[in-house]
Design an enzyme around this catalytic site. Structure first.
Site, PDB file in Angstrom:
ATOM      1  N   CYS A  50       1.644 -90.391 -28.654  1.00 54.13           N
ATOM      2  CA  CYS A  50       2.324 -89.331 -28.327  1.00 54.13           C
ATOM      3  C   CYS A  50       3.710 -89.897 -27.891  1.00 54.13           C
ATOM      4  CB  CYS A  50       1.650 -88.407 -27.225  1.00 54.13           C
ATOM      5  SG  CYS A  50       0.241 -87.775 -27.435  1.00 54.13           S
TER       6      CYS A  50
ATOM      7  N   HIS B  75      12.496-111.394 -28.021  1.00 53.17           N
ATOM      8  CA  HIS B  75      12.331-110.455 -26.677  1.00 53.17           C
ATOM      9  C   HIS B  75      11.084-110.323 -26.059  1.00 53.17           C
ATOM     10  CE1 HIS B  75      11.165-106.352 -28.299  1.00 53.17           C
ATOM     11  NE2 HIS B  75      11.396-106.964 -29.388  1.00 53.17           N
TER      12      HIS B  75
ATOM     13  N   GLY C 221      10.973-109.588 -35.057  1.00 50.01           N
ATOM     14  CA  GLY C 221       9.650-109.463 -35.479  1.00 50.01           C
ATOM     15  C   GLY C 221       9.356-108.786 -36.907  1.00 50.01           C
TER      16      GLY C 221
ATOM     17  N   SER D 216       9.123-113.353 -32.251  1.00 47.05           N
ATOM     18  CA  SER D 216      10.374-112.477 -31.787  1.00 47.05           C
ATOM     19  C   SER D 216      10.503-112.977 -30.497  1.00 47.05           C
ATOM     20  CB  SER D 216       9.916-111.196 -31.893  1.00 47.05           C
ATOM     21  OG  SER D 216      11.029-110.385 -31.244  1.00 47.05           O
TER      22      SER D 216
HETATM   23  C1  PLP Z   1       6.883-106.098 -30.899  1.00 49.01           C
HETATM   24  C2  PLP Z   1       6.040-106.521 -32.390  1.00 49.01           C
HETATM   25  C3  PLP Z   1       6.950-106.700 -33.485  1.00 49.01           C
HETATM   26  C4  PLP Z   1       8.122-106.278 -33.759  1.00 49.01           C
HETATM   27  O1  PLP Z   1       9.130-107.278 -33.216  1.00 49.01           O
HETATM   28  P1  PLP Z   1      10.557-106.762 -33.015  1.00 49.01           P
HETATM   29  O2  PLP Z   1      11.292-108.190 -32.673  1.00 49.01           O
HETATM   30  O3  PLP Z   1      10.586-105.836 -31.887  1.00 49.01           O
HETATM   31  O4  PLP Z   1      11.132-106.441 -34.340  1.00 49.01           O
HETATM   32  C5  PLP Z   1       5.916-107.030 -34.602  1.00 49.01           C
HETATM   33  N1  PLP Z   1       4.633-107.359 -34.489  1.00 49.01           N
HETATM   34  C6  PLP Z   1       3.959-107.257 -33.173  1.00 49.01           C
HETATM   35  C7  PLP Z   1       2.724-107.514 -32.844  1.00 49.01           C
HETATM   36  C8  PLP Z   1       4.746-106.676 -32.082  1.00 49.01           C
HETATM   37  O5  PLP Z   1       4.203-106.795 -30.806  1.00 49.01           O
END
Ligand code: PLP
Length: 384
Positions: free
Chosen positions: A324, A201, A71, A199
């Protein structure tokens, strides 16, 4: 003690069907998709099949799917790639104050390169008003980027309306759909989306894989230069096994979307209803326009970090977006944007459901949470 994972907005486990689909591509079918021999051809075919699977689900064409490392990279490619490729048309970008850092930080960086960025306010539920998008448009606007669903408070944004406005003004529209992809239906044509980030994961696929949908007509430049992979937009040997896993995860999530969504909404609503009964507890985010799996509350007189640790002692893994939790002491920019004070945002808790969570898990949370809040309030340094 049974461990209950309620942090699916952060990441999800790889499901076994996904692991199974990937396995062969680490071993026997290890080829480089750019090679001309049979090993290469196997990898290339598998890639092409994955591309088709993912494209179909959002009503795109296979050659509009660019595989990335996740993402964060997809967002960076969308924002910087469009900004630099359209510099001759204008230097103005519109986004919102509640975007993921993977949108906000590239925007901040672009400001240093001479671009102008408008960060729109949201209402108390975290909703971007499409009228505000329209008002912010100038003759220099080249891109609007508004997320589909917020990762902290779960609010779903009116992206189809925003897409319509962008189309009317002939401005490119990008959406960060990392939290909604595989959970909510998406149709890039109907919603007038020109670019979309997703993304793997977050939907039971492996980490380090994602994609950017780029409509054929979009003017965009790569940010990684090299061998010209991914239609010259993202050089680097493809993560074949990861992409296979991502496609499998997407396929399964789509198949189960309706049923699993409805199941999670029931659990979510039960949690919201019951947690609301705790004295001085307030729901963050929209009561109904929210992700099926997101619950976010703030509790007066409670410190989020202590709450997390106490929950963890009871086997419950949750999250506080008080930040935090990350390295800074700054309150969450999302909670600040919806009007929470520093203290309120530090007393916030996020629970995000997943497909392995049961009604029993929810009951366990509802049993221990009020007790923990009570005991924390007794020792609270806050006056309330
Ligand atoms: C997790 C997330 C990302 C980043 O994605 P990654 O694959 O972890 O780099 C970007 N935007 C949103 C809204 C997310 O929840």
């Amino acid at each position: 003690m049974k461990k209950i994972y309620l942090d699916h907005a952060a990441t999800t486990p790889v499901r076994k069907e996904v692991l199974e689909a990937m396995r062969l591509y680490f071993s026997e079918k290890f080829g480089n998709a750019s090679s001309l021999h049979s090993f290469g051809k196997d990898a290339k075919e598998a890639l092409s099949k994955s591309r088709k699977t993912i494209a179909k689900i959002i009503n795109a064409r296979a050659n509009e799917i660019i595989f990335t490392s996740g993402g964060t990279e997809s967002n960076n490619l969308a924002i910087k790639g469009v900004a630099f490729a359209n510099r001759d048309k204008g230097n103005h970008i519109i986004t919102s104050k509640i975007e993921h850092p993977a949108i906000l930080k590239p925007c901040k960086w672009l400001e240093k390169q001479g671009f102008k960025v408008t960060y729109l306010n949201v209402d108390k539920y975290g909703v971007v008003n499409p009228k505000d998008v329209e008002k912010a448009i100038t003759k220099n606007t080249i891109l609007v980027s508004i997320m589909h669903a917020n990762n902290e408070i779960g609010t779903i944004e009116p992206i189809a309306e925003i897409g319509k406005i962008c189309k009317k003004h002939k401005i490119l529209f990008h959406t960060d759909a990392v939290q909604s992809f595989g959970k909510l239906p998406i149709n890039v044509k109907k919603m007038n989306i020109n670019l979309l980030s997703a993304s793997s994961h977050k939907i039971y696929g492996p980490k380090g894989v994602g994609m950017l949908y780029v409509n054929r007509k979009v003017n965009i430049e790569p940010i990684l230069h090299g061998g010209g992979h991914e239609y010259k937009l993202r050089s680097g040997t493809e993560n074949v096994a990861g992409i296979i896993g991502f496609a499998k995860a997407v396929e399964l999530a789509t198949k189960e979307m309706k049923k699993e969504g409805e199941r999670q909404i029931k659990l979510r609503n039960k949690l919201i209803k019951e947690i609301s009964k705790i004295k001085d507890s307030y729901l963050n985010g929209h009561p109904t326009f929210r992700l099926p799996n997101n619950i976010n509350f703030w509790f007066k007189g409670v410190e989020g970090e202590s709450l997390l640790l106490r929950l963890d002692e009871k086997g419950i893994a949750a999250s506080t977006q008080s930040a935090c939790s990350s390295s800074s002491l700054k309150p969450s920019h999302v909670l600040t944007a919806i009007g929470l004070s520093h203290e309120q945002s530090h007393g916030s808790l996020r629970l995000t459901l997943g497909k392995e969570n049961t009604e029993q898990d929810i009951n366990h949370v509802l049993e221990v949470l009020p007790q923990i809040i009570n005991s924390l309030r007794k020792i609270s340094p806050f006056k309330w």
